[in-house]
Design an enzyme around this catalytic site. Structure first.
Site, PDB file in Angstrom:
ATOM      1  N   GLU A  23       0.835  -1.210   0.000  1.00  8.28           N
ATOM      2  CA  GLU A  23       0.000   0.000   0.000  1.00  8.28           C
ATOM      3  C   GLU A  23       0.870   1.261   0.000  1.00  8.28           C
ATOM      4  OE1 GLU A  23      -1.295   1.831   3.413  1.00  8.28           O
ATOM      5  OE2 GLU A  23      -0.955   0.108   4.738  1.00  8.28           O
ATOM      6  N   LYS A  84      -5.345  10.594   0.740  1.00 12.96           N
ATOM      7  CA  LYS A  84      -5.477   9.232   1.281  1.00 12.96           C
ATOM      8  C   LYS A  84      -6.814   8.663   0.831  1.00 12.96           C
ATOM      9  CE  LYS A  84      -6.415   7.103   5.787  1.00 12.96           C
ATOM     10  NZ  LYS A  84      -6.528   7.333   7.243  1.00 12.96           N
ATOM     11  N   ASP A 134     -16.821   5.151  14.122  1.00 15.52           N
ATOM     12  CA  ASP A 134     -15.781   5.274  13.104  1.00 15.52           C
ATOM     13  C   ASP A 134     -15.218   3.879  12.840  1.00 15.52           C
ATOM     14  OD1 ASP A 134     -13.480   5.652  11.571  1.00 15.52           O
ATOM     15  OD2 ASP A 134     -12.718   7.314  12.776  1.00 15.52           O
ATOM     16  N   SER A 136     -13.189   1.644   9.949  1.00 15.82           N
ATOM     17  CA  SER A 136     -12.385   1.796   8.732  1.00 15.82           C
ATOM     18  C   SER A 136     -13.044   1.117   7.537  1.00 15.82           C
ATOM     19  CB  SER A 136     -11.009   1.188   8.954  1.00 15.82           C
ATOM     20  OG  SER A 136     -10.276   1.216   7.744  1.00 15.82           O
ATOM     21  N   LYS A 155      -4.304  -1.903  13.807  1.00 16.36           N
ATOM     22  CA  LYS A 155      -3.514  -0.910  14.521  1.00 16.36           C
ATOM     23  C   LYS A 155      -4.028  -0.775  15.956  1.00 16.36           C
ATOM     24  CE  LYS A 155      -3.861   2.205  11.472  1.00 16.36           C
ATOM     25  NZ  LYS A 155      -4.258   1.684  10.183  1.00 16.36           N
TER      26      LYS A 155
HETATM   27  N1  PSU Z   1      -0.561   0.405   8.819  1.00 13.66           N
HETATM   28  C1  PSU Z   1       0.525   1.133   9.214  1.00 13.66           C
HETATM   29  N2  PSU Z   1       0.490   2.474   8.969  1.00 13.66           N
HETATM   30  C2  PSU Z   1      -0.544   3.080   8.291  1.00 13.66           C
HETATM   31  C3  PSU Z   1      -1.674   2.307   7.861  1.00 13.66           C
HETATM   32  C4  PSU Z   1      -1.609   0.975   8.161  1.00 13.66           C
HETATM   33  O1  PSU Z   1       1.459   0.568   9.795  1.00 13.66           O
HETATM   34  O2  PSU Z   1      -0.479   4.274   8.048  1.00 13.66           O
HETATM   35  C5  PSU Z   1      -2.823   2.929   7.084  1.00 13.66           C
HETATM   36  C6  PSU Z   1      -3.374   1.879   6.120  1.00 13.66           C
HETATM   37  O3  PSU Z   1      -3.344   2.426   4.810  1.00 13.66           O
HETATM   38  C7  PSU Z   1      -4.807   1.654   6.567  1.00 13.66           C
HETATM   39  C8  PSU Z   1      -5.163   3.012   7.072  1.00 13.66           C
HETATM   40  O4  PSU Z   1      -5.621   1.209   5.526  1.00 13.66           O
HETATM   41  O5  PSU Z   1      -3.976   3.379   7.815  1.00 13.66           O
HETATM   42  C9  PSU Z   1      -6.429   2.988   7.901  1.00 13.66           C
HETATM   43  O6  PSU Z   1      -6.928   4.280   8.009  1.00 13.66           O
HETATM   44  P1  PSU Z   1      -8.463   4.541   8.398  1.00 13.66           P
HETATM   45  O7  PSU Z   1      -8.573   4.185   9.865  1.00 13.66           O
HETATM   46  O8  PSU Z   1      -8.695   6.004   8.161  1.00 13.66           O
HETATM   47  O9  PSU Z   1      -9.320   3.677   7.524  1.00 13.66           O
HETATM   48 MN    MN Z   2     -10.383   5.400  10.668  1.00 12.65          MN
END
Ligand code: PSU
Ligand code: MN
Length: 300
Positions: A23, A84, A134, A136, A155
């Site tokens: 990604e 993003k 929220d 993802s 995460k």
């Molecule tokens: N894993 C990491 N660092 C990141 C991400 C994942 O170690 O920055 C990113 C990925 O692209 C994931 C995104 O899809 O964070 C999720 O963001 P959100 O919670 O806004 O969906």
């Molecule tokens: Mn999010």
């Protein structure tokens, strides 16, 4: 909508050679400069070291690119202009000719469309802490995209038990790489179960192929713990996460800005230790993903 495949990636896909997708949000928004560029290059090298071809995915001027050159990775990592984007935004970014970094959601969708079977990342997005409103876009994409995603769990800024339940409800099978627990990103254990512990790339390949033969449309998630020497104790991580979430609330950070904000805040509060762990797990996951892709093409 055309996908623009790098020559090497196209050739590998056409001959059934192993390819691993990466990604670009982690490059553009997840890690600070210049570690982001260095890490992206190390992930590509780790994939090559496992015998596979890396394909970093992003949109450049609205063109969907499957496989970036070193110069393109460098450019993506040096600008703050790349949006993003998740799967829902792909059409917008393509039609509006945007430069964009794809999240797990956007990358998984494009990798699958390009015929790539394995994708490596750090941690997937999930259900955020708090009232659970929220969630993802990564999760619904995983529930409808038959690809194998290698990660270190979700995460740790997230509500991990609820994220695990979401995967269960929506049918994303979770494997543990030499572990029976879902990894917790900076920490090796979460206390949450996987569906199956695996000890080799061949086992993952066999499960992915059985999934394909069954015509099942959800992703297979492979949870790989962070290398032990970079692990942070869970209690310490919790303290850092709480501090970062409090700061986000105070500053009113929400939506897609939240994850990058929390990651960078934690890196400064932990004096770089979360960052070192994040880099180590990204590179290790890329290496494992390369092995899995290689095992898949050997048995195909
Ligand atoms: N894993 C990491 N660092 C990141 C991400 C994942 O170690 O920055 C990113 C990925 O692209 C994931 C995104 O899809 O964070 C999720 O963001 P959100 O919670 O806004 O969906
Ligand atoms: Mn999010």
């Amino acid at each position: 909508m055309d996908l623009h495949l790098a020559d090497e990636v196209r050739a590998a896909i056409e001959c059934g050679m192993p390819v691993v997708a990466l990604e670009s949000t982690v490059i553009a928004h997840g890690l600070p400069y210049p570690e982001n560029i260095r890490t992206a290059m190390r992930c590509e090298a780790a994939i090559r070291g496992s015998g596979a071809v890396p394909a970093t995915i992003a949109l450049i001027g609205g063109e969907i690119r499957i496989g970036l050159s070193a110069a393109e990775i460098e450019a993506l990592g040096s600008t703050d202009k790349a949006r993003k984007i998740s799967q829902k935004d792909l059409a917008i970014a393509a039609a509006m000719r945007l430069d964009a970094a794809t999240t797990v959601s956007g990358t998984a969708a494009l990798a699958h469309k390009a015929g790539i079977r394995v994708f490596a990342t750090g941690g997937i997005g999930g259900v955020h802490r708090g009232d659970g409103s929220d969630v993802s876009g990564d999760l619904p994409t995983l529930a409808r995209t038959p690809i194998t995603v290698v990660c270190s769990g979700a995460k740790v800024i997230l509500d991990l038990p609820r994220t695990r339940e979401w995967l269960e409800t929506f049918g994303v099978a979770v494997l543990g790489w030499e572990t029976d627990e879902l990894p917790a990103f900076y920490s090796r254990r979460s206390g949450l179960p996987v569906d199956q512990a695996v000890t080799s790339a061949a086992e993952v390949a066999a499960i992915a192929m059985a999934r394909d033969e069954l015509g099942y449309e959800a992703a297979l998630l492979v949870g790989v713990p962070v290398p032990a020497e970079f692990e942070l104790p869970r209690e310490e991580v919790e303290a850092v996460v709480s501090e970062a979430i409090a700061a986000a609330n105070e500053e009113g950070v929400r939506g897609k800005a939240l994850t990058p904000f929390l990651l960078s805040r934690m890196a400064s509060v932990s004096e770089g230790r979360t960052l070192a762990a994040n880099i180590a797990l990204l590179e290790n996951n890329a290496r494992v993903a390369g092995k899995i892709a290689t095992a898949m093409s050997e048995t195909a």
